[in-house]
Design a protein around this motif. Structure first.
Motif, PDB file in Angstrom:
ATOM      1  N   ASN A 266      37.793  55.095  20.207  1.00 32.83           N
ATOM      2  CA  ASN A 266      39.210  54.759  20.417  1.00 32.83           C
ATOM      3  C   ASN A 266      39.926  55.811  21.256  1.00 32.83           C
ATOM      4  O   ASN A 266      41.053  56.215  20.967  1.00 32.83           O
ATOM      5  CB  ASN A 266      39.936  54.576  19.078  1.00 32.83           C
ATOM      6  N   LEU A 267      39.264  56.221  22.326  1.00 35.78           N
ATOM      7  CA  LEU A 267      39.834  57.252  23.196  1.00 35.78           C
ATOM      8  C   LEU A 267      40.713  56.625  24.272  1.00 35.78           C
ATOM      9  O   LEU A 267      40.358  55.595  24.851  1.00 35.78           O
ATOM     10  CB  LEU A 267      38.708  58.057  23.857  1.00 35.78           C
ATOM     11  N   PRO A 268      41.858  57.229  24.569  1.00 35.67           N
ATOM     12  CA  PRO A 268      42.812  56.634  25.516  1.00 35.67           C
ATOM     13  C   PRO A 268      42.429  56.863  26.982  1.00 35.67           C
ATOM     14  O   PRO A 268      43.112  57.571  27.723  1.00 35.67           O
ATOM     15  CB  PRO A 268      44.130  57.317  25.163  1.00 35.67           C
ATOM     16  N   VAL A 269      41.314  56.249  27.370  1.00 33.78           N
ATOM     17  CA  VAL A 269      40.930  56.221  28.782  1.00 33.78           C
ATOM     18  C   VAL A 269      41.622  55.035  29.427  1.00 33.78           C
ATOM     19  O   VAL A 269      41.645  53.935  28.867  1.00 33.78           O
ATOM     20  CB  VAL A 269      39.405  56.111  28.944  1.00 33.78           C
ATOM     21  N   ARG A 270      42.201  55.241  30.591  1.00 34.90           N
ATOM     22  CA  ARG A 270      42.869  54.158  31.327  1.00 34.90           C
ATOM     23  C   ARG A 270      41.932  53.669  32.432  1.00 34.90           C
ATOM     24  O   ARG A 270      41.510  54.451  33.285  1.00 34.90           O
ATOM     25  CB  ARG A 270      44.172  54.650  31.959  1.00 34.90           C
ATOM     26  N   PHE A 271      41.600  52.390  32.410  1.00 35.84           N
ATOM     27  CA  PHE A 271      40.718  51.815  33.416  1.00 35.84           C
ATOM     28  C   PHE A 271      41.547  51.039  34.436  1.00 35.84           C
ATOM     29  O   PHE A 271      42.165  50.024  34.101  1.00 35.84           O
ATOM     30  CB  PHE A 271      39.694  50.888  32.766  1.00 35.84           C
ATOM     31  N   ALA A 272      41.587  51.554  35.665  1.00 35.13           N
ATOM     32  CA  ALA A 272      42.238  50.855  36.775  1.00 35.13           C
ATOM     33  C   ALA A 272      41.133  50.138  37.546  1.00 35.13           C
ATOM     34  O   ALA A 272      40.347  50.781  38.247  1.00 35.13           O
ATOM     35  CB  ALA A 272      42.978  51.845  37.665  1.00 35.13           C
ATOM     36  N   ILE A 273      41.075  48.819  37.412  1.00 31.67           N
ATOM     37  CA  ILE A 273      39.916  48.056  37.871  1.00 31.67           C
ATOM     38  C   ILE A 273      40.276  47.289  39.131  1.00 31.67           C
ATOM     39  O   ILE A 273      40.981  46.270  39.094  1.00 31.67           O
ATOM     40  CB  ILE A 273      39.424  47.106  36.755  1.00 31.67           C
ATOM     41  N   ASP A 274      39.788  47.783  40.244  1.00 33.62           N
ATOM     42  CA  ASP A 274      40.069  47.206  41.559  1.00 33.62           C
ATOM     43  C   ASP A 274      39.070  46.095  41.869  1.00 33.62           C
ATOM     44  O   ASP A 274      38.020  45.993  41.243  1.00 33.62           O
ATOM     45  CB  ASP A 274      39.966  48.313  42.611  1.00 33.62           C
ATOM     46  N   ARG A 275      39.412  45.273  42.865  1.00 28.35           N
ATOM     47  CA  ARG A 275      38.549  44.179  43.345  1.00 28.35           C
ATOM     48  C   ARG A 275      38.244  43.182  42.232  1.00 28.35           C
ATOM     49  O   ARG A 275      37.133  42.680  42.092  1.00 28.35           O
ATOM     50  CB  ARG A 275      37.243  44.715  43.913  1.00 28.35           C
ATOM     51  N   ALA A 276      39.238  42.873  41.392  1.00 25.32           N
ATOM     52  CA  ALA A 276      39.058  41.849  40.370  1.00 25.32           C
ATOM     53  C   ALA A 276      39.080  40.466  41.015  1.00 25.32           C
ATOM     54  O   ALA A 276      39.782  40.244  41.999  1.00 25.32           O
ATOM     55  CB  ALA A 276      40.164  41.955  39.317  1.00 25.32           C
ATOM     56  N   GLY A 277      38.324  39.555  40.460  1.00 24.02           N
ATOM     57  CA  GLY A 277      38.264  38.204  41.015  1.00 24.02           C
ATOM     58  C   GLY A 277      37.326  38.137  42.211  1.00 24.02           C
ATOM     59  O   GLY A 277      36.439  38.977  42.396  1.00 24.02           O
ATOM     60  N   LEU A 278      37.509  37.135  43.040  1.00 30.36           N
ATOM     61  CA  LEU A 278      36.629  36.903  44.187  1.00 30.36           C
ATOM     62  C   LEU A 278      37.049  37.785  45.359  1.00 30.36           C
ATOM     63  O   LEU A 278      38.232  38.053  45.553  1.00 30.36           O
ATOM     64  CB  LEU A 278      36.658  35.426  44.575  1.00 30.36           C
ATOM     65  N   VAL A 279      36.067  38.216  46.158  1.00 31.96           N
ATOM     66  CA  VAL A 279      36.336  39.251  47.161  1.00 31.96           C
ATOM     67  C   VAL A 279      35.966  38.843  48.578  1.00 31.96           C
ATOM     68  O   VAL A 279      35.966  39.677  49.484  1.00 31.96           O
ATOM     69  CB  VAL A 279      35.600  40.559  46.792  1.00 31.96           C
ATOM     70  N   GLY A 280      35.627  37.585  48.798  1.00 31.29           N
ATOM     71  CA  GLY A 280      35.424  37.132  50.171  1.00 31.29           C
ATOM     72  C   GLY A 280      34.070  37.485  50.738  1.00 31.29           C
ATOM     73  O   GLY A 280      33.020  37.148  50.183  1.00 31.29           O
TER      74      GLY A 280
END
Length: 643
Positions: free
Chosen positions: A412-426
């Motif tokens: 339960n550690l407060p790591v923040r995940f900023a997740i780029d390129r979500a969904g379809l990417v062409g």
């Protein structure tokens, strides 16, 4: 418009069989023509440029010396393989790269027998090559496996895990370390080339074998001492001690652009009984094209460009890119919060962490192609009171799933995940699509999962994550530019697990559309069509898939006839969680119709994002059609909705 380059020798080469008919003295000209053809092709299509230019000579030499496709040639990462594609029967399609129905930008098994293993993520080649080599050994197949690993792929732990087991393959495994950033060895010249030829020669290897047998007849301690002395003597000269410790016979470094150096070394290794062997080849990204040589990072991946000037096609001015919104917001927040830090895995500009690093260099960390390490590194930072943001592409975060579970979520550690390129990417296709993060993250206890509908929402979610210290939190956002939303002057802290109604209300109506992420604009367009047909429609931006806004969903489910969920993720995400809530609370007992729209259960090929989402059924017309079918409208109504 420029004329296509003249390529008289390359015109004679359709496959490596044709290549092997040439004289060695002709290969320099062939390499020059191959480089010109690649530059011209990528200029017209866009794609990865610098890496392929750096391996032109290596590509020619490997196919000339080894018996491909019987000898399995594995490129790691696969975007190095454009020259390989041109001389393995795909030149006539090379100007369809990364386009719908065209060639993949990576190696792909279904595309050619010369692509024995798909490689779009990095650091897999040695493991796969070991598999090919051992299979050949077990079945008596004489073929070798050649793994070409470069572009930073050697920084990932998987490569070393594979090398640690490579002795099982014997001389059937050859690893080419394409060192294209001088990160391991200094520039090489005639002396190192001579040494490489010497230590890979049959005479040297024969003497080494005789000496080894003689030493074994002496005491064990003397044998080990002599072996170490020989290993470290060569290691001091060549830099290969690490690879020797992992069980490889090291050769190099050699100039990867000098065919006179490459060919004899490859021939020696091909014919050698010594193995496995690692050949250290030094190359230059962008070799032979001045703009790419001068700015390797900017010409790693490119849009269409003018071959003569190097000027790239300019995209139309528009809203800011999501990655830049994230990076700039995080940098701004870090001005007043010294605990915020950012971690990326070899993608600083692709994730926007370069913006953060420019403002706070001491708190920005690029761990290389090592997502597993990056996530656990973030967990350690969080455990010590910092506020780490792990900014990683969705498709690459998949490689660190165990670390997310074991090192972050369970603790339960407060790591923040900023997740780029979500969904379809062409154009990058199935290998780089962010299809699964909603599903695999929302299964985990303690995890909060958000998705912004536009760039303004991304600002709010970045701030919300920074302020959230109760456990792990993730927010995922698409590739490309925002939708033109008005940017907030001051970010807002969102209430965890609470969505918002953006059209209509919760009091009642015919249709409720529950949107998560950047398909909100399509949901609103669908609502316009439905209202025009006399169907009152409420649209909600849920913001969170975990925890769900159960109160909002419950109210909409009990006051509307049809509920449609819309998400740019695979099965098991928002739709599954809404259905579970409805089932657990008996909301389906009164005749409520719930329909879930999500990515199809297939790996979608590369195309434009617009066509991909149309194929996926995540556009306004498909939302309308789903609603009308649920309400049992006739086919004429469906066709009208499509129009």
């Amino acid at each position: 418009m420029t004329l296509r380059p003249e390529t008289p020798l390359l015109d004679q080469v359709d496959t490596p069989l044709d290549l092997r008919k040439l004289e060695p003295a002709q290969l320099r000209q062939l390499a020059d023509e191959l480089r010109a053809e690649m530059i011209d092709a990528v200029g017209s299509t866009g794609g990865h440029l610098g890496s392929g230019l750096g391996v032109v000579e290596l590509t020619v030499a490997l196919h000339y010396v080894f018996n491909t496709p019987q000898d399995r040639l594995i490129w790691d990462v696969g975007h190095q393989a454009y020259p390989h594609k041109i001389i393995t029967g795909r030149r006539d399609r090379i100007r369809t790269l990364r386009q719908g129905g065209g060639l993949s930008g990576f190696t792909k098994r279904s595309e050619s027998e010369y692509d024995p293993f798909g490689a779009a993520h990095s650091s897999t080649s040695i493991s796969a090559g070991l598999g090919f080599a051992v299979a050949n050994k077990l079945t008596g197949n004489p073929g070798k496996a050649i793994a070409v690993i470069g572009d930073g792929a050697m920084s990932a732990g998987m490569a070393y895990e594979a090398m640690n087991n490579a002795e099982q393959a014997g001389n059937r495994l050859v690893v080419i370390l394409n060192d294209n950033d001088m990160s391991i060895a200094p520039p090489v010249g005639g002396l190192s080339a001579y040494l490489a030829r010497l230590i890979s020669s049959s005479e040297y290897l024969g003497l080494r074998s005789i000496a080894s047998k003689l030493a074994k007849k002496l005491s064990r301690r003397v044998h080990q001492s002599l072996g170490k002395a020989e290993e470290y003597t060569r290691g001091m000269v060549t830099g290969g001690t690490l690879f020797e410790e992992l069980g490889f016979y090291y050769v190099g470094p050699i100039d990867g652009h000098n065919l006179d150096h490459l060919l004899p070394v490859l021939e020696n290794v091909r014919d050698s009984e010594q193995g496995p062997v690692l050949i250290h080849v030094v190359t230059q990204k962008g070799k032979g094209y001045a703009p790419a040589e001068e700015s390797a990072d900017k010409y790693h991946g490119v849009p269409k460009f003018d071959v003569v000037t190097g000027e790239k096609a300019k995209s139309k001015a528009g809203p800011p890119a999501y990655q830049n919104v994230f990076g700039e917001t995080l940098a701004m927040l870090a001005q007043s919060d010294e605990k915020i830090c950012a971690i990326t895995a070899a993608m600083p500009s692709g994730t926007g962490v370069d913006k953060f690093a420019a403002a706070h260099p001491e708190r920005a960390f690029d761990v290389g192609i090592a997502e597993q390490h990056g996530v656990t590194f973030a967990a350690g930072l969080a455990a010590q009171g910092m506020r780490p943001f792990a900014a990683i592409y969705s498709t690459f975060l998949q490689r660190a799933f165990d670390q997310i579970v074991h090192d972050v979520a369970i603790q339960n550690l407060p790591v923040r995940f900023a997740i780029d390129r979500a969904g379809l990417v062409g154009a990058d296709g199935a290998t780089h699509a962010g299809s699964f993060d909603l599903t695999y993250l929302a299964t985990l206890p303690n995890m909060v999962v958000m998705s912004p509908s536009d760039e303004a929402e991304l600002v709010h979610m970045t701030y919300t994550a920074a302020e959230y210290d109760d456990g792990p939190i993730a927010f995922r956002y698409p590739r490309g530019n925002g939708v033109g939303a008005a940017m907030p002057e001051v970010p807002q802290k969102l209430e965890i697990g609470k969505g918002r109604i953006v059209r209509g209300d919760e009091k009642g109506g015919k249709v409720a559309i529950l949107s998560l992420g950047s398909r909100l604009a399509e949901a609103l367009a669908a609502a316009d069509t439905l209202v025009a047909k006399g169907l009152s429609t409420t649209v909600a931006d849920l913001r969170f898939v975990k925890p769900l806004d159960a109160d909002l969903i419950r109210k909409l489910a009990t006051t509307h006839e049809v509920v449609v969920t819309v998400e740019e993720g695979s099965i098991g995400g928002l739709g599954a969680h809404v259905l579970t809530l409805a089932s657990d609370e008996g909301l389906l007992d009164g005749g409520l119709k719930i329909r879930t729209l999500r990515l199809p259960d297939i790996f979608q090929d590369h195309d434009t994002p617009e066509k991909q989402y149309e194929q996926a059924g995540l556009n306004a017309p498909h939302i309308v059609e789903t609603v009308l079918n649920a309400l049992r409208h006739n086919s004429a109504g469906v066709e009208e909705a499509r129009a």
